[in-house]
Design a protein around this motif. Structure first.
Motif, PDB file in Angstrom:
ATOM      1  N   VAL A   1       0.837  -1.208   0.000  1.00  0.00           N
ATOM      2  CA  VAL A   1       0.000   0.000   0.000  1.00  0.00           C
ATOM      3  C   VAL A   1       0.870   1.255   0.000  1.00  0.00           C
ATOM      4  O   VAL A   1       0.621   2.205  -0.765  1.00  0.00           O
ATOM      5  N   ALA A   2       1.906   1.270   0.847  1.00  0.00           N
ATOM      6  CA  ALA A   2       2.778   2.440   0.919  1.00  0.00           C
ATOM      7  C   ALA A   2       3.544   2.660  -0.374  1.00  0.00           C
ATOM      8  O   ALA A   2       3.652   3.791  -0.871  1.00  0.00           O
ATOM      9  N   LEU A   3       4.065   1.573  -0.956  1.00  0.00           N
ATOM     10  CA  LEU A   3       4.846   1.692  -2.177  1.00  0.00           C
ATOM     11  C   LEU A   3       3.975   2.097  -3.360  1.00  0.00           C
ATOM     12  O   LEU A   3       4.372   2.944  -4.182  1.00  0.00           O
ATOM     13  N   ALA A   4       2.783   1.516  -3.463  1.00  0.00           N
ATOM     14  CA  ALA A   4       1.895   1.864  -4.573  1.00  0.00           C
ATOM     15  C   ALA A   4       1.460   3.324  -4.487  1.00  0.00           C
ATOM     16  O   ALA A   4       1.545   4.072  -5.472  1.00  0.00           O
ATOM     17  N   GLY A   5       1.005   3.742  -3.309  1.00  0.00           N
ATOM     18  CA  GLY A   5       0.584   5.133  -3.155  1.00  0.00           C
ATOM     19  C   GLY A   5       1.746   6.105  -3.315  1.00  0.00           C
ATOM     20  O   GLY A   5       1.616   7.139  -3.983  1.00  0.00           O
ATOM     21  N   GLY A   6       2.888   5.769  -2.720  1.00  0.00           N
ATOM     22  CA  GLY A   6       4.048   6.646  -2.833  1.00  0.00           C
ATOM     23  C   GLY A   6       4.585   6.726  -4.247  1.00  0.00           C
ATOM     24  O   GLY A   6       5.049   7.789  -4.682  1.00  0.00           O
ATOM     25  N   ALA A   7       4.523   5.613  -4.990  1.00  0.00           N
ATOM     26  CA  ALA A   7       5.020   5.616  -6.369  1.00  0.00           C
ATOM     27  C   ALA A   7       4.163   6.518  -7.253  1.00  0.00           C
ATOM     28  O   ALA A   7       4.692   7.286  -8.068  1.00  0.00           O
ATOM     29  N   VAL A   8       2.854   6.427  -7.111  1.00  0.00           N
ATOM     30  CA  VAL A   8       1.971   7.266  -7.930  1.00  0.00           C
ATOM     31  C   VAL A   8       2.216   8.745  -7.631  1.00  0.00           C
ATOM     32  O   VAL A   8       2.407   9.569  -8.546  1.00  0.00           O
ATOM     33  N   ILE A   9       2.241   9.095  -6.351  1.00  0.00           N
ATOM     34  CA  ILE A   9       2.437  10.512  -5.988  1.00  0.00           C
ATOM     35  C   ILE A   9       3.834  10.981  -6.378  1.00  0.00           C
ATOM     36  O   ILE A   9       4.012  12.073  -6.933  1.00  0.00           O
ATOM     37  N   GLY A  10       4.851  10.147  -6.086  1.00  0.00           N
ATOM     38  CA  GLY A  10       6.222  10.553  -6.372  1.00  0.00           C
ATOM     39  C   GLY A  10       6.500  10.719  -7.851  1.00  0.00           C
ATOM     40  O   GLY A  10       7.162  11.684  -8.257  1.00  0.00           O
ATOM     41  N   VAL A  11       6.008   9.807  -8.678  1.00  0.00           N
ATOM     42  CA  VAL A  11       6.254   9.900 -10.118  1.00  0.00           C
ATOM     43  C   VAL A  11       5.515  11.090 -10.716  1.00  0.00           C
ATOM     44  O   VAL A  11       6.084  11.858 -11.512  1.00  0.00           O
ATOM     45  N   LEU A  12       4.249  11.282 -10.338  1.00  0.00           N
ATOM     46  CA  LEU A  12       3.495  12.424 -10.871  1.00  0.00           C
ATOM     47  C   LEU A  12       4.129  13.747 -10.459  1.00  0.00           C
ATOM     48  O   LEU A  12       4.152  14.704 -11.250  1.00  0.00           O
ATOM     49  N   SER A  13       4.636  13.814  -9.244  1.00  0.00           N
ATOM     50  CA  SER A  13       5.276  15.048  -8.787  1.00  0.00           C
ATOM     51  C   SER A  13       6.632  15.251  -9.441  1.00  0.00           C
ATOM     52  O   SER A  13       7.006  16.375  -9.791  1.00  0.00           O
ATOM     53  N   GLY A  14       7.388  14.165  -9.601  1.00  0.00           N
ATOM     54  CA  GLY A  14       8.740  14.284 -10.125  1.00  0.00           C
ATOM     55  C   GLY A  14       8.816  14.554 -11.609  1.00  0.00           C
ATOM     56  O   GLY A  14       9.813  15.113 -12.089  1.00  0.00           O
ATOM     57  N   LEU A  15       7.791  14.184 -12.366  1.00  0.00           N
ATOM     58  CA  LEU A  15       7.831  14.421 -13.809  1.00  0.00           C
ATOM     59  C   LEU A  15       7.759  15.901 -14.146  1.00  0.00           C
ATOM     60  O   LEU A  15       8.367  16.358 -15.124  1.00  0.00           O
ATOM     61  N   ARG A  16       7.006  16.665 -13.376  1.00  0.00           N
ATOM     62  CA  ARG A  16       6.885  18.102 -13.596  1.00  0.00           C
ATOM     63  C   ARG A  16       7.132  18.830 -12.281  1.00  0.00           C
ATOM     64  O   ARG A  16       6.217  19.370 -11.665  1.00  0.00           O
ATOM     65  N   PRO A  17       8.386  18.851 -11.790  1.00  0.00           N
ATOM     66  CA  PRO A  17       8.660  19.506 -10.499  1.00  0.00           C
ATOM     67  C   PRO A  17       8.355  21.002 -10.553  1.00  0.00           C
ATOM     68  O   PRO A  17       8.687  21.676 -11.528  1.00  0.00           O
TER      69      PRO A  17
ATOM     70  N   THR B   1       0.844  15.632   0.763  1.00  0.00           N
ATOM     71  CA  THR B   1       1.844  14.816   1.447  1.00  0.00           C
ATOM     72  C   THR B   1       2.235  15.432   2.785  1.00  0.00           C
ATOM     73  O   THR B   1       2.333  14.744   3.802  1.00  0.00           O
ATOM     74  N   GLU B   2       2.459  16.738   2.798  1.00  0.00           N
ATOM     75  CA  GLU B   2       2.835  17.409   4.039  1.00  0.00           C
ATOM     76  C   GLU B   2       1.707  17.373   5.061  1.00  0.00           C
ATOM     77  O   GLU B   2       1.950  17.278   6.268  1.00  0.00           O
ATOM     78  N   ALA B   3       0.458  17.437   4.580  1.00  0.00           N
ATOM     79  CA  ALA B   3      -0.680  17.364   5.508  1.00  0.00           C
ATOM     80  C   ALA B   3      -0.751  15.995   6.172  1.00  0.00           C
ATOM     81  O   ALA B   3      -1.010  15.884   7.384  1.00  0.00           O
ATOM     82  N   VAL B   4      -0.521  14.941   5.392  1.00  0.00           N
ATOM     83  CA  VAL B   4      -0.536  13.592   5.968  1.00  0.00           C
ATOM     84  C   VAL B   4       0.649  13.390   6.909  1.00  0.00           C
ATOM     85  O   VAL B   4       0.514  12.788   7.977  1.00  0.00           O
TER      86      VAL B   4
ATOM     87  N   ALA C   1       6.724   8.568  -1.207  1.00  0.00           N
ATOM     88  CA  ALA C   1       6.457   9.601  -2.211  1.00  0.00           C
ATOM     89  C   ALA C   1       7.602  10.611  -2.275  1.00  0.00           C
ATOM     90  O   ALA C   1       8.041  10.999  -3.363  1.00  0.00           O
ATOM     91  N   ARG C   2       8.099  11.034  -1.129  1.00  0.00           N
ATOM     92  CA  ARG C   2       9.198  11.999  -1.121  1.00  0.00           C
ATOM     93  C   ARG C   2      10.464  11.386  -1.707  1.00  0.00           C
ATOM     94  O   ARG C   2      11.199  12.042  -2.459  1.00  0.00           O
ATOM     95  N   LEU C   3      10.745  10.136  -1.357  1.00  0.00           N
ATOM     96  CA  LEU C   3      11.938   9.481  -1.895  1.00  0.00           C
ATOM     97  C   LEU C   3      11.837   9.316  -3.408  1.00  0.00           C
ATOM     98  O   LEU C   3      12.788   9.648  -4.147  1.00  0.00           O
ATOM     99  N   ILE C   4      10.716   8.800  -3.893  1.00  0.00           N
ATOM    100  CA  ILE C   4      10.568   8.543  -5.320  1.00  0.00           C
ATOM    101  C   ILE C   4      10.549   9.849  -6.097  1.00  0.00           C
ATOM    102  O   ILE C   4      11.109   9.936  -7.206  1.00  0.00           O
TER     103      ILE C   4
END
Length: 286
Positions: A101-117, A129-132, A168-171
């Motif tokens: 669950v953590a890896l799937a959710g973090g991967a989606v958020i991290g990749v979407l954020s990292g493609l267009r920083p 992410t910061e709110a959570v 998410a932050r790492l990815i």
């Protein structure tokens, strides 16, 4: 000749070379991964190494460890060894679910954020992410459990939701760093789409740090799930989950220490095992 022998005895041996140290870490990592395979096999087929039913009364209460009961018996005469082995399945698979669950959710958020920083989506996901992350993980898990009920499944999902922010932050950082590589920029120049760039070029370059982080948080997930069961928000008796065993045996520490200490040591050993794997894999990829 005598001086040469004296110097050889007195002078310390030269330190191992970086190549030897690396080989030693690789061998140790292989041994630890083999232990993980053994744990998985035991978790899937606990009957291979046990000879008592974990829920049947097979002996007298509080029997000390002996040949028939290697870990002794609990307060009603159940074999503690069988309960610890069968409890490995619940603890291990709950941690697997939490990490997935953590890896799937973090991967989606991290990749979407990292493609267009710096873009609108990146800023919105960063706020989420910061709110959570502002909510303590235990409180978040308790909120989910209070809403959907107790149990290993709910506890694992709750832990996974809390840990997704770290992934998410790492990815995101790895994706941004990988996006600056020459061959990734060349692929974009040649007209490769975002999904092709991610799966063909970005993911292979970031899997090492993600796997190390996953190994570390796998052990932490087992510890968190055991803690929730210990507090009464995870599995419930007569489950053999390790947190339940520790909670049930703590009141008997004065005269039957093994009832709580043995599952506690088992949980500690598995957490240390995965932490060591994370450390060695990180060192090996530097």
């Amino acid at each position: 000749m005598t001086d040469t022998i004296t110097r050889a005895v007195v002078e310390p041996a030269p330190p191992p070379t970086p190549v030897r140290r690396r080989r030693g870490r690789v061998r140790e990592l292989h041994v630890l991964l083999a232990l993980v395979v053994v744990l998985v096999v035991v978790a899937v087929f606990p009957g291979l190494v046990t000879w008592h039913d974990p829920y049947e009364l097979d002996g007298l209460p509080f029997t000390a460890p002996n040949g028939d009961f290697p870990f002794g018996t609990d307060e009603i005469g159940r074999d503690l060894y069988s309960r610890v082995v069968h409890g490995l399945r619940v603890s291990l698979f709950s941690a697997v679910l939490a990490v997935v669950v953590a890896l799937a959710g973090g991967a989606v958020i991290g990749v979407l954020s990292g493609l267009r920083p710096g873009g609108l989506l990146d800023r919105a996901l960063g706020i989420l992410t910061e709110a959570v992350m502002a909510i303590p993980g235990v409180l978040l898990a308790l909120a989910v459990i209070t809403t959907y009920g107790r149990g290993a499944f709910v506890a694992a999902v709750a832990i996974g939701i809390g840990e997704a922010t770290g992934f998410a932050r790492l990815i995101r950082g790895c994706v941004i760093q990988a996006g600056t590589l020459t061959y990734v920029e060349a692929a974009r120049t040649c007209g490769a789409g975002p999904l092709r760039v991610v799966f063909r070029h970005v993911v292979p370059s970031i899997h090492h740090p993600v796997l190390s982080y996953t190994a570390l948080h796998f052990g932490l997930a087992m510890l968190a799930i055991g803690s929730l069961s210990y507090l009464g928000f995870g599995e419930a008796p007569p489950s053999a989950e390790w947190g339940v065993l520790i909670a049930g045996g703590q009141k008997y520490l004065a005269h039957a220490w093994w009832v709580a200490v043995v599952p506690g040591l088992a949980l500690t050993a598995v957490v240390v095992l995965f932490s060591r794997i994370a450390y060695l894999s990180q060192k090996d990829n530097r």
